[in-house]
Design a protein around this motif. Structure first.
Motif, short mmCIF file in Angstrom:
data_model
loop_
_atom_site.label_atom_id
_atom_site.label_comp_id
_atom_site.label_asym_id
_atom_site.label_seq_id
_atom_site.Cartn_x
_atom_site.Cartn_y
_atom_site.Cartn_z
N GLU A 1 -34.40 4.90 0.07
CA GLU A 1 -34.95 4.88 -1.28
C GLU A 1 -33.89 5.26 -2.31
N GLN A 2 -33.19 6.37 -2.07
CA GLN A 2 -32.16 6.78 -3.02
C GLN A 2 -30.98 5.82 -3.00
N MET A 3 -30.63 5.32 -1.83
CA MET A 3 -29.53 4.36 -1.73
C MET A 3 -29.83 3.11 -2.54
N GLU A 4 -31.05 2.61 -2.41
CA GLU A 4 -31.46 1.42 -3.16
C GLU A 4 -31.39 1.67 -4.66
N GLU A 5 -31.84 2.84 -5.08
CA GLU A 5 -31.83 3.18 -6.51
C GLU A 5 -30.40 3.29 -7.03
N ASN A 6 -29.54 3.93 -6.25
CA ASN A 6 -28.14 4.10 -6.69
C ASN A 6 -27.42 2.76 -6.77
N LEU A 7 -27.60 1.92 -5.75
CA LEU A 7 -26.96 0.61 -5.77
C LEU A 7 -27.51 -0.24 -6.91
N GLY A 8 -28.79 -0.12 -7.17
CA GLY A 8 -29.40 -0.86 -8.29
C GLY A 8 -28.81 -0.44 -9.62
N LEU A 9 -28.58 0.86 -9.78
CA LEU A 9 -28.01 1.38 -11.02
C LEU A 9 -26.59 0.84 -11.23
N LEU A 10 -25.81 0.83 -10.16
CA LEU A 10 -24.42 0.38 -10.25
C LEU A 10 -24.33 -1.14 -10.48
N THR A 11 -25.16 -1.90 -9.77
CA THR A 11 -25.11 -3.36 -9.97
C THR A 11 -25.64 -3.74 -11.35
N ALA A 12 -26.59 -2.98 -11.86
CA ALA A 12 -27.09 -3.25 -13.22
C ALA A 12 -26.01 -3.00 -14.27
N ALA A 13 -25.06 -2.14 -13.95
CA ALA A 13 -23.97 -1.84 -14.88
C ALA A 13 -22.88 -2.90 -14.84
N GLY A 14 -22.98 -3.84 -13.88
CA GLY A 14 -22.02 -4.93 -13.84
C GLY A 14 -21.18 -5.01 -12.59
N LEU A 15 -21.34 -4.07 -11.65
CA LEU A 15 -20.60 -4.14 -10.40
C LEU A 15 -21.27 -5.11 -9.45
N THR A 16 -20.48 -5.77 -8.62
CA THR A 16 -21.06 -6.56 -7.54
C THR A 16 -21.60 -5.58 -6.50
N THR B 1 -19.86 4.02 -4.14
CA THR B 1 -20.68 5.09 -3.58
C THR B 1 -20.09 5.65 -2.30
N SER B 2 -19.57 4.77 -1.44
CA SER B 2 -19.02 5.26 -0.16
C SER B 2 -17.73 6.03 -0.37
N THR B 3 -16.90 5.62 -1.33
CA THR B 3 -15.64 6.33 -1.57
C THR B 3 -15.89 7.73 -2.12
N THR B 4 -16.82 7.86 -3.05
CA THR B 4 -17.12 9.19 -3.58
C THR B 4 -17.80 10.06 -2.53
N TYR B 5 -18.64 9.44 -1.69
CA TYR B 5 -19.28 10.18 -0.59
C TYR B 5 -18.25 10.71 0.39
N ALA C 1 -13.03 7.72 -12.88
CA ALA C 1 -12.12 7.03 -13.79
C ALA C 1 -11.46 5.85 -13.10
N GLY C 2 -11.12 6.01 -11.83
CA GLY C 2 -10.53 4.93 -11.06
C GLY C 2 -11.48 3.76 -10.86
N ILE C 3 -12.75 4.07 -10.62
CA ILE C 3 -13.77 3.02 -10.47
C ILE C 3 -13.90 2.24 -11.77
N GLU C 4 -13.94 2.97 -12.89
CA GLU C 4 -14.02 2.31 -14.20
C GLU C 4 -12.84 1.37 -14.42
N ALA C 5 -11.63 1.86 -14.12
CA ALA C 5 -10.42 1.07 -14.34
C ALA C 5 -10.32 -0.10 -13.37
N ARG C 6 -10.64 0.15 -12.12
CA ARG C 6 -10.49 -0.88 -11.09
C ARG C 6 -11.47 -2.04 -11.28
N PHE C 7 -12.73 -1.69 -11.59
CA PHE C 7 -13.78 -2.71 -11.67
C PHE C 7 -14.13 -3.11 -13.09
N GLY C 8 -13.49 -2.49 -14.08
CA GLY C 8 -13.69 -2.88 -15.47
C GLY C 8 -15.10 -2.61 -15.98
#
Length: 216
Positions: A117-132, A140-144, A207-214
């Motif tokens: 449930e939380q994984m789905e919500e987190n991935l949904g939030l990130l993809t809604a922001a423009g990430l594939t 999520t896995s790198t920060t984890y 900051a790296g995620i922002e820069a890497r994925f724009g």
């Protein structure tokens, strides 16, 4: 005649007891025999619920996750950056609540799908922001993994809050490494002030995620 009724021996009771015992004896001392003694049962009784120690560690990690989620309320209005911060702060806090908590969690397999449930919500939030989806998984896995590795090292020095293992005296380390001045001074940045250093590392990753994925 003692008519007191004990709670039935089930997976949750065994995992709860194991987590309680973990803080006393650490992962190396956590044996099925020791847990059985704490529960006042014979060790073979535990094998009805767990085929081996790893199966028990899987259940312990799952119970740790359940408790973490219960104690880490997430706001649907979070930005993806806020969500990564909250999730990883919550994970670190949960792991630090147990001696060798990061070692128990690392490599364990969840025994249910509560995390979905939380994984789905987190991935949904990130993809809604423009990430594939692939980028969201990487974020999520790198920060984890950063948090898991950070706490593993942190607990190697401070097994529980307020404890410090012998051999991690920063001043003594600096004296022994006097011929390597930068390395000597780095000790304070490695073995002290873990709260600040965790936050700095997590901010670097975001900051790296922002820069890497724009994405912002």
């Amino acid at each position: 005649m003692n008519t007191e009724r004990r709670a039935p021996l089930d997976r949750k009771r065994v995992a709860d007891t194991a987590l309680k015992l973990l803080n006393e004896v650490g992962l190396d001392g956590l044996t099925l025999r020791a847990i059985a003694k704490e529960l006042d049962v014979k060790a073979p009784a535990l094998y009805w619920h767990f085929k081996d120690k790893q199966a028990l560690l899987d259940e312990m990690a799952t119970e740790m996750y359940r408790r973490m989620v219960a104690g880490t309320p997430l706001d649907p209005g979070d930005t993806w950056q806020e969500r990564l911060l909250k999730s990883n702060r919550g994970l670190r806090g949960a792991l630090l609540g147990y001696r060798d908590g990061a070692k128990v969690f690392s490599g364990s397999r969840f025994t249910g799908i509560e995390h979905a449930e939380q994984m789905e919500e987190n991935l949904g939030l990130l993809t809604a922001a423009g990430l594939t989806l692939a980028q969201a998984v990487r974020a999520t896995s790198t920060t984890y993994l950063y948090t898991l590795g950070f706490v593993t090292e942190e607990q190697g020095v401070q097994p529980l809050p307020g404890e410090r293992r012998e051999g991690y005296d920063v001043d003594e380390r600096a004296r022994l490494m006097a011929d390597f001045p930068l390395s000597a001074r780095a000790g304070a940045e490695i073995f002290q002030d873990y709260d600040r250093h965790f936050e700095e590392g997590l901010a670097l990753l975001i900051a790296g995620i922002e820069a890497r994925f724009g994405v912002m």
